[in-house]
Design an enzyme around this catalytic site. Structure first.
Site, mmCIF file in Angstrom:
data_model
loop_
_atom_site.group_PDB
_atom_site.id
_atom_site.type_symbol
_atom_site.label_atom_id
_atom_site.label_comp_id
_atom_site.label_asym_id
_atom_site.label_seq_id
_atom_site.Cartn_x
_atom_site.Cartn_y
_atom_site.Cartn_z
ATOM 1 N N GLY A 84 40.397 36.971 39.934
ATOM 2 C CA GLY A 84 40.615 36.208 41.171
ATOM 3 C C GLY A 84 41.468 36.985 42.154
ATOM 4 O O GLY A 84 41.586 38.221 42.080
ATOM 5 N N LYS B 45 46.903 33.577 51.351
ATOM 6 C CA LYS B 45 46.956 35.042 51.455
ATOM 7 C C LYS B 45 45.720 35.636 52.135
ATOM 8 O O LYS B 45 45.824 36.614 52.879
ATOM 9 C CB LYS B 45 47.146 35.672 50.070
ATOM 10 C CG LYS B 45 48.527 35.403 49.481
ATOM 11 C CD LYS B 45 48.715 36.131 48.173
ATOM 12 C CE LYS B 45 50.060 35.770 47.552
ATOM 13 N NZ LYS B 45 50.338 36.512 46.335
ATOM 14 N N GLY C 68 56.084 37.623 34.947
ATOM 15 C CA GLY C 68 55.983 38.142 36.316
ATOM 16 C C GLY C 68 57.211 37.963 37.188
ATOM 17 O O GLY C 68 57.141 38.207 38.402
ATOM 18 N N ALA D 144 30.365 37.620 36.217
ATOM 19 C CA ALA D 144 29.867 38.061 37.529
ATOM 20 C C ALA D 144 31.024 38.309 38.505
ATOM 21 O O ALA D 144 30.951 39.218 39.347
ATOM 22 C CB ALA D 144 28.913 37.014 38.089
ATOM 23 N N SER E 49 59.149 27.654 45.369
ATOM 24 C CA SER E 49 59.255 29.094 45.635
ATOM 25 C C SER E 49 60.708 29.580 45.515
ATOM 26 O O SER E 49 61.640 28.961 46.048
ATOM 27 C CB SER E 49 58.737 29.399 47.048
ATOM 28 O OG SER E 49 59.060 30.729 47.376
ATOM 29 N N THR F 83 52.204 32.789 50.478
ATOM 30 C CA THR F 83 51.812 32.590 49.091
ATOM 31 C C THR F 83 50.561 31.715 49.017
ATOM 32 O O THR F 83 49.963 31.380 50.054
ATOM 33 C CB THR F 83 53.007 32.067 48.247
ATOM 34 O OG1 THR F 83 52.638 32.067 46.884
ATOM 35 C CG2 THR F 83 53.440 30.676 48.668
ATOM 36 N N TYR G 215 55.243 33.395 35.639
ATOM 37 C CA TYR G 215 56.597 33.392 35.076
ATOM 38 C C TYR G 215 57.034 31.959 34.836
ATOM 39 O O TYR G 215 56.371 31.007 35.269
ATOM 40 C CB TYR G 215 57.582 34.139 35.984
ATOM 41 C CG TYR G 215 57.704 33.549 37.360
ATOM 42 C CD1 TYR G 215 56.896 34.002 38.400
ATOM 43 C CD2 TYR G 215 58.597 32.514 37.621
ATOM 44 C CE1 TYR G 215 56.989 33.440 39.653
ATOM 45 C CE2 TYR G 215 58.696 31.949 38.874
ATOM 46 C CZ TYR G 215 57.886 32.417 39.882
ATOM 47 O OH TYR G 215 57.965 31.846 41.123
ATOM 48 N N ASN H 210 36.741 38.850 32.710
ATOM 49 C CA ASN H 210 36.882 37.504 33.267
ATOM 50 C C ASN H 210 35.988 36.521 32.533
ATOM 51 O O ASN H 210 34.954 36.902 31.984
ATOM 52 C CB ASN H 210 36.492 37.537 34.760
ATOM 53 C CG ASN H 210 36.994 36.320 35.500
ATOM 54 O OD1 ASN H 210 38.118 35.866 35.246
ATOM 55 N ND2 ASN H 210 36.192 35.782 36.401
ATOM 56 N N ARG H 211 36.448 35.257 32.497
ATOM 57 C CA ARG H 211 35.640 34.179 31.896
ATOM 58 C C ARG H 211 34.242 34.203 32.529
ATOM 59 O O ARG H 211 33.243 34.211 31.832
ATOM 60 C CB ARG H 211 36.361 32.852 32.184
ATOM 61 C CG ARG H 211 35.762 31.648 31.588
ATOM 62 C CD ARG H 211 36.697 30.495 31.752
ATOM 63 N NE ARG H 211 37.008 30.202 33.173
ATOM 64 C CZ ARG H 211 37.805 29.237 33.581
ATOM 65 N NH1 ARG H 211 38.415 28.461 32.696
ATOM 66 N NH2 ARG H 211 38.033 29.026 34.864
HETATM 67 P P1 ATR Z 1 44.395 33.602 41.729
HETATM 68 O O1 ATR Z 1 44.490 33.798 43.197
HETATM 69 O O2 ATR Z 1 45.672 33.073 41.106
HETATM 70 O O3 ATR Z 1 43.868 34.800 41.009
HETATM 71 P P2 ATR Z 1 41.825 32.378 41.584
HETATM 72 O O4 ATR Z 1 41.320 33.305 42.616
HETATM 73 O O5 ATR Z 1 41.437 30.932 41.641
HETATM 74 O O6 ATR Z 1 43.409 32.373 41.523
HETATM 75 O O7 ATR Z 1 41.428 32.979 40.143
HETATM 76 C C1 ATR Z 1 41.804 32.376 38.955
HETATM 77 C C2 ATR Z 1 41.414 33.313 37.805
HETATM 78 O O8 ATR Z 1 41.879 32.736 36.584
HETATM 79 C C3 ATR Z 1 39.916 33.500 37.647
HETATM 80 O O9 ATR Z 1 39.700 34.810 37.158
HETATM 81 C C4 ATR Z 1 39.560 32.444 36.608
HETATM 82 O O10 ATR Z 1 38.384 32.715 35.868
HETATM 83 P P3 ATR Z 1 36.927 32.248 36.422
HETATM 84 O O11 ATR Z 1 36.582 33.228 37.526
HETATM 85 O O12 ATR Z 1 36.026 32.358 35.280
HETATM 86 O O13 ATR Z 1 37.111 30.845 36.950
HETATM 87 C C5 ATR Z 1 40.766 32.584 35.703
HETATM 88 N N1 ATR Z 1 41.033 31.384 34.868
HETATM 89 C C6 ATR Z 1 41.521 30.191 35.272
HETATM 90 N N2 ATR Z 1 41.684 29.375 34.218
HETATM 91 C C7 ATR Z 1 41.306 30.068 33.107
HETATM 92 C C8 ATR Z 1 41.264 29.788 31.712
HETATM 93 N N3 ATR Z 1 41.630 28.606 31.232
HETATM 94 N N4 ATR Z 1 40.824 30.766 30.880
HETATM 95 C C9 ATR Z 1 40.453 31.966 31.359
HETATM 96 N N5 ATR Z 1 40.469 32.301 32.667
HETATM 97 C C10 ATR Z 1 40.890 31.364 33.537
#
Ligand code: ATR
Length: 282
Positions: free
Chosen positions: A132, A69, A245, A158, A18, A65, A224, A154-155
């Site tokens: 996320g 959170k 970032g 839903a 950090s 962090t 970043y 999002n991937r």
């Molecule tokens: P954060 O608090 O950093 O947002 P998180 O809540 O675990 O972490 O969310 C991670 C996000 O990154 C999610 O939107 C995840 O997509 P899924 O909901 O489909 O899992 C996305 N993510 C992580 N790795 C990814 C990748 N290789 N390609 C696309 N999206 C990805």
């Protein structure tokens, strides 16, 4: 007169990398404030007791962090609207309402986009990649800037739909939509601003949308340093502008500092210092 330094800390896991201690010591120098600022690596079970003991011992304030959170939000006595909307908090202070929780991530991003990147967000088409915790923290403040539309892709579709439904409770009139990354890849849609909130740079994933999407758009990566995979992708793809970032990191810290001390530090030189440090590591 000798004044005992006030204590501050960032709580996370991992937290060793950090930059918050450096940032806040730089801020404190601007005002001649005497502070200590440490990193504390905690576990889920030790989080709430640490926070309680820290403030009972007269601690000045905490930054929170990943992954705490949501926990910080849940254990607060009072939530600022920023923490309510984000359902997560990155700043804690003990005030008139007991343990008070705020989320300065969103306002930090907006400040970086509008002040350092010189963007106007009103009437712009914005795309957020990812749904996320990081996306949830920035969505309200982005809508406050009155964009023409905001799409969350999002991937896992839903999860984007769920985030949009939740956001509509706070912003019932907003033009906000959920899509899958595949739908974005298949469509001809164009956006003025694309913000990467996914953790793909941390999990070793690749950017899966078409490079054409970036052409003519300003691309902002919430990550970043080495994790800013999306920013480097956007640069190669022909984005009209790119930022990682780091600026948001410094801005969110400045807003935390203001909550604790009532004064907002200057950020430009601190940003410069950190950018040079990170570049010299590459
Ligand atoms: P954060 O608090 O950093 O947002 P998180 O809540 O675990 O972490 O969310 C991670 C996000 O990154 C999610 O939107 C995840 O997509 P899924 O909901 O489909 O899992 C996305 N993510 C992580 N790795 C990814 C990748 N290789 N390609 C696309 N999206 C990805």
């Amino acid at each position: 007169m000798f004044l005992k330094p006030r204590e501050f800390a960032v709580l996370g896991n991992p937290v060793e990398h950090s930059l918050s201690p450096i940032i806040h010591q730089q801020f404190a120098q601007q005002f001649d404030h005497a502070i200590t600022y440490s990193r504390q690596r905690l576990e889920v079970e030790t989080f709430a007791p640490y926070v309680r003991d820290f403030f009972a011992a007269g601690g000045g304030g905490l930054n929170i962090t990943v992954p705490f959170k949501v926990l910080a939000h849940d254990c607060a006595d009072w939530l600022d609207i920023s923490a309510q909307q984000a359902a997560a908090a990155n700043t804690l202070v003990f005030g008139a309402n007991g343990l008070e929780a705020w989320n300065t991530d969103g306002v930090g991003l907006i400040n970086d986009l509008t002040e350092r990147c010189n963007l106007v967000l009103a009437a712009k088409k914005i795309l957020i990649l990812g749904a996320g915790g990081a996306a949830q923290g920035i969505i309200g403040p982005l809508l406050d800037c009155a964009p023409a539309s905001l799409t969350v892709a999002n991937r896992t579709r839903a999860k984007a739909a769920e985030l949009v439904s939740r956001t509509l409770l706070f912003y019932p009139l907003a033009d906000i939509r959920a899509q899958s990354l595949q739908e974005i890849a298949d469509s001809q849609q164009r956006f003025d601003l694309i913000i990467n909130s996914t953790s793909l740079g941390l999990d070793g994933g690749d950017v899966t949308v078409s490079p054409e999407l970036a052409v003519g758009a300003f691309c902002y990566d919430l990550s970043y340093g080495a994790a800013a995979v999306f920013a480097r992708w956007a640069q190669r793809a022909g984005a009209s502008g790119v930022a990682d970032g780091l600026g948001m990191l410094v801005e969110q810290a400045a807003f935390s500092y203001k909550i604790w001390f009532g004064v907002k530090p200057q950020t430009a030189k601190v940003y410069q210092l950190l950018a040079e440090r990170l570049n010299s590591r590459d």
